[in-house]
Scaffold this motif. Structure first.
Motif: not given
Length: 168
Positions: A33-38, A40-48, A68-73
Motif C-alpha cells: 500500500d505504501g509503495a504504491i502510494h509513494k 504513484g504520487g499524489n494523484a492516487i491519494l487525491e482520487a482515494c 495510477a498516477g505516475n505508475l506504468p499501469s
C-alpha cells in the motif's frame, strides 16, 4: 486467460491495472500500500480522498478503482484484505471477495491485464499457503470477457514458490 507469476515490485508492472492491498481508509499505509502510494504520487491519494468523501473508505472484501498516477499501469484497484484472526471461514470468504471484486472492476472497465499482490499475507497474517489456494481457485473460476492476463506479483520467495507450484 493466461496466468503468470512474477517475483518483484508490483509498482513497476506494465499492465492495465495493479491491485493495491489497501486499508479501509484508502489513505496509504505500509507494505505494498505504501509503495504504491509513494511510487504513484499524489494523484492516487487525491482520487482515494474523493472516494472516501463519497462513500467513507472501502470495506474489507470490497474494491475501488483509481488512476495510477505516475505508475506504468493505467489504474490501481484498491481492495481491503481481511486480518487473519477469529472466524477463519469468514476470513477465507472475504479474501475470495477481494479477488472477485477486483476482477469485476477490471471487467467493468474492459481491462485486458491485471497484476495482484499477495493480499493479506503480510502484516495481516493470512497463512500464505491457504491464501494462495483461495486466490488461484477464485481467479480460475472467474468468467472473464475482456481479461486476457493475470499476473501474481510475489514480494517474497515463499509466495513465489507457492504460486508457481499451484499454477503448474
Amino acid at each position: 486467460m493466461k496466468f503468470l507469476v512474477s517475483k518483484g515490485d508490483i509498482t513497476t508492472m506494465k499492465v492495465d491495472a495493479i491491485v493495491n492491498a489497501a486499508n479501509t481508509s484508502l489513505l496509504g499505509g505500509s507494505g505494498v500500500d505504501g509503495a504504491i502510494h509513494k511510487a504513484g504520487g499524489n494523484a492516487i491519494l487525491e482520487a482515494c480522498m474523493v472516494i472516501r468523501n463519497k462513500q467513507g473508505g472501502c470495506k474489507v472484501g470490497e474494491a475501488v478503482i483509481t488512476t495510477a498516477g505516475n505508475l506504468p499501469s493505467k489504474y490501481v484497484i484498491h481492495t481491503v484484505g481481511p486480518v487473519w484472526n477469529g472466524d477463519k471461514e469468514e476470513k477465507k470468504q472475504l479474501l475470495a471477495s477481494c479477488y472477485n471484486n477486483c476482477l469485476q472492476l477490471a471487467e467493468k472497465h474492459q481491462l485486458k491485464s491485471i497484476a495482484f499482490p499477495n493480499i493479506s499475507t503480510g502484516i495481516y497474517g493470512f497463512p500464505k499457503k491457504e491464501a494462495a489456494q483461495i486466490t488461484i481457485d477464485t481467479v480460475q473460476k472467474f468468467s472473464a470477457k475482456n481479461l486476457e492476463e493475470i499476473t501474481f506479483v510475489c514480494f517474497d520467495e515463499e509466495n513465489y514458490k507457492l504460486y508457481k507450484q499451484l499454477l503448474k
